[in-house]
Every structure is written in structure tokens, then in C-alpha cells.
Design an enzyme around this catalytic site. Structure first.
Site, PDB file in Angstrom:
ATOM      1  N   VAL A  85      -8.483   5.528   3.679  1.00  0.00           N
ATOM      2  CA  VAL A  85      -8.359   4.716   4.893  1.00  0.00           C
ATOM      3  C   VAL A  85      -6.896   4.353   5.155  1.00  0.00           C
ATOM      4  O   VAL A  85      -6.076   4.334   4.234  1.00  0.00           O
ATOM      5  CB  VAL A  85      -9.200   3.426   4.799  1.00  0.00           C
ATOM      6  N   ASP A 103      -3.264  -4.645  -0.724  1.00  0.00           N
ATOM      7  CA  ASP A 103      -4.091  -4.125   0.364  1.00  0.00           C
ATOM      8  C   ASP A 103      -5.450  -3.655  -0.118  1.00  0.00           C
ATOM      9  O   ASP A 103      -6.475  -3.952   0.466  1.00  0.00           O
ATOM     10  CB  ASP A 103      -3.348  -2.993   1.118  1.00  0.00           C
ATOM     11  N   ASP A 163      -8.194   0.138  -5.945  1.00  0.00           N
ATOM     12  CA  ASP A 163      -8.762   1.485  -6.015  1.00  0.00           C
ATOM     13  C   ASP A 163      -9.030   1.806  -7.492  1.00  0.00           C
ATOM     14  O   ASP A 163     -10.065   1.416  -8.029  1.00  0.00           O
ATOM     15  CB  ASP A 163      -7.766   2.450  -5.362  1.00  0.00           C
ATOM     16  N   GLY A 169       1.968  -1.905   1.136  1.00  0.00           N
ATOM     17  CA  GLY A 169       0.665  -1.976   1.807  1.00  0.00           C
ATOM     18  C   GLY A 169       0.158  -3.345   2.209  1.00  0.00           C
ATOM     19  O   GLY A 169      -0.666  -3.453   3.112  1.00  0.00           O
TER      20      GLY A 169
HETATM   21  P1  IMP Z   1      -4.804   1.538  -7.548  1.00  0.00           P
HETATM   22  O1  IMP Z   1      -3.607   1.310  -8.414  1.00  0.00           O
HETATM   23  O2  IMP Z   1      -5.395   2.895  -7.744  1.00  0.00           O
HETATM   24  O3  IMP Z   1      -5.839   0.437  -7.602  1.00  0.00           O
HETATM   25  O4  IMP Z   1      -4.295   1.696  -6.074  1.00  0.00           O
HETATM   26  C1  IMP Z   1      -3.777   0.710  -5.329  1.00  0.00           C
HETATM   27  C2  IMP Z   1      -2.832   1.301  -4.313  1.00  0.00           C
HETATM   28  O5  IMP Z   1      -3.209   2.633  -3.944  1.00  0.00           O
HETATM   29  C3  IMP Z   1      -2.889   0.492  -3.054  1.00  0.00           C
HETATM   30  O6  IMP Z   1      -1.953  -0.543  -3.072  1.00  0.00           O
HETATM   31  C4  IMP Z   1      -2.607   1.525  -1.989  1.00  0.00           C
HETATM   32  O7  IMP Z   1      -1.213   1.593  -1.739  1.00  0.00           O
HETATM   33  C5  IMP Z   1      -3.062   2.835  -2.555  1.00  0.00           C
HETATM   34  N1  IMP Z   1      -4.367   3.269  -1.987  1.00  0.00           N
HETATM   35  C6  IMP Z   1      -5.547   3.373  -2.625  1.00  0.00           C
HETATM   36  N2  IMP Z   1      -6.520   3.801  -1.801  1.00  0.00           N
HETATM   37  C7  IMP Z   1      -5.936   3.984  -0.587  1.00  0.00           C
HETATM   38  C8  IMP Z   1      -6.438   4.390   0.699  1.00  0.00           C
HETATM   39  O8  IMP Z   1      -7.625   4.678   0.933  1.00  0.00           O
HETATM   40  N3  IMP Z   1      -5.517   4.435   1.710  1.00  0.00           N
HETATM   41  C9  IMP Z   1      -4.200   4.119   1.530  1.00  0.00           C
HETATM   42  N4  IMP Z   1      -3.698   3.718   0.351  1.00  0.00           N
HETATM   43  C10 IMP Z   1      -4.567   3.641  -0.707  1.00  0.00           C
HETATM   44 MG    MG Z   2       0.286   3.213  -0.370  1.00  0.00          MG
END
Ligand code: IMP
Ligand code: MG
Length: 180
Positions: free
Chosen positions: A156, A103, A106, A44
Site C-alpha cells: 500500500v 506508518d 510489517d 513514512g
Molecule cells: P518492518 O520493519 O518490516 O515492520 O517494516 C516497516 C517499514 O516497511 C515501514 O516503516 C515501511 O516503510 C515499510 N513498509 C512495509 N510495508 C509497506 C507497504 O505496504 N507500503 C509501503 N511501505 C511499507
Molecule cells: Mg518505506
């Protein structure tokens, strides 16, 4: 894949470029220029990384750059909660000052996992930089040192972000609207 459209542009490319320049100014004021290793979390962050690195060049910062391919999503839009290393970095980061680039922040699991991994390997300091921050969606505690835009909890794509590995090439950030 569910039926969806990308009609709503959340952040256009001019706004991204302006914000990336501001982030670069902040980062280059903070980092030690001599022992910096930038670690980009794939897939990403590839587009964000490229723009950030061109910005750092203007400030005469010359980092080593490496890539860590992680996966937590599979092909769904909801995090699986498990972070897997698909492809590891090759740089020796013992004693290095790290800038992690992703990117979007989340649940926080990806960056929390990566931070622990790099500390175990002897990194001296770790800063993190994300383009987007879904602040209301954390599962683990994590704050980015540099964050481009806070966004609400919707899905997104674009500027590197995907839905099922599609739409990464868009120059802007679009909101995915799902249809019943
Ligand atoms: P986390 O580990 O939940 O913080 O997520 C991080 C990863 O989830 C990012 O590097 C993205 O690849 C993916 N991600 C989280 N939200 C989105 C979104 O809205 N669109 C696309 N990818 C997302
Ligand atoms: Mg992804």
C-alpha cells in the site's frame, strides 16, 4: 519499478481522520504528560505524526518530538531484513517515556530494532503506535500498543507510505496493483 496502478482506495481520508482521533483519545489517556518524547520514524510516518500531534494538542499533551530516519526497504517492495540508521535522534531520552510512531508494522524488524536501541539508551518506557498493521507478515515478534487498521498482506501507498519514494503525498491509503 514494475508497471502498476493505484486505482483501489483501501482506506479513505475520512476513515483515517476518524481513526486517528480515536488513537489520540487512547494515547492521551495512557501517557504521562510530563516526560513524553515522541519519536517519529521517517520517512513514512510524517503525515500520521502531524495528525497525531495536532490531536494530542487538543488533549493538552505537550511532548518533545524527534525524528529517526531508518531504512530497511531499499527501492524494492520486499523488506531487506537489515535496518540501518540514516539519521539519528538528537534528544537525550534517559528516563523518558517514549511514544514511537511509524506508518506500518510489517515484519516487525523496524520497531523491534528501534525499541532495543532506545532501551539501551535508557528510556524508561516505550509505547508504539502505527497506522497500519500487517499482522500476518511478522518475521520477529512485535505488537504495537496502538494500531489504526489491520490490513492484509498487500503493498500500500499514501498518507506517508511510498513505493520507491513516490505517492507519500496521497491523503488516503491506496493498494498498489502490479501488472505483468
Ligand atoms: P518492518 O520493519 O518490516 O515492520 O517494516 C516497516 C517499514 O516497511 C515501514 O516503516 C515501511 O516503510 C515499510 N513498509 C512495509 N510495508 C509497506 C507497504 O505496504 N507500503 C509501503 N511501505 C511499507
Ligand atoms: Mg518505506
Amino acid at each position: 519499478m514494475e508497471a502498476h496502478d493505484l486505482k483501489e482506495i483501501l482506506i479513505d481520508k475520512e476513515a483515517i481522520a476518524k481513526r486517528v482521533d480515536e488513537l489520540v483519545d487512547e494515547i492521551s489517556g495512557d501517557v504521562a504528560a510530563d516526560n513524553l518524547v515522541v519519536i517519529s520514524i521517517l520517512k513514512g510516518s510524517f503525515m500520521f505524526l502531524a495528525d497525531l500531534m495536532r490531536g494530542l494538542h487538543r488533549h493538552d499533551v505537550h511532548p518533545r518530538i524527534d525524528f529517526l530516519t531508518l531504512s530497511s526497504y531499499g527501492s524494492d517492495t520486499v523488506s531487506s531484513g537489515v535496518v540501518c540508521i540514516i539519521h539519528d535522534i538528537r534528544e537525550d531520552i534517559q528516563g523518558a517515556d517514549i511514544l514511537l510512531v511509524d506508518d506500518i508494522l510489517d515484519t516487525g524488524r523496524t520497531l523491534a530494532f528501534t525499541r532495543e536501541l532506545l532501551l539501551e539508551r535508557g528510556a524508561r518506557s516505550i509505547r508504539s503506535c502505527v497506522l497500519l498493521d500487517k499482522q500476518t507478515h511478522r518475521a520477529v515478534e512485535f505488537n504495537a500498543d496502538y494500531a489504526g487498521f489491520p490490513i492484509d498482506d498487500h503493498f500500500v501507498v499514501g498518507y506517508g507510505l511510498d513505493y520507491d519514494n513516490l505517492y507519500r503525498e496521497l491523503p488516503h491509503i491506496a493498494k498498489v496493483t502490479f501488472h505483468a
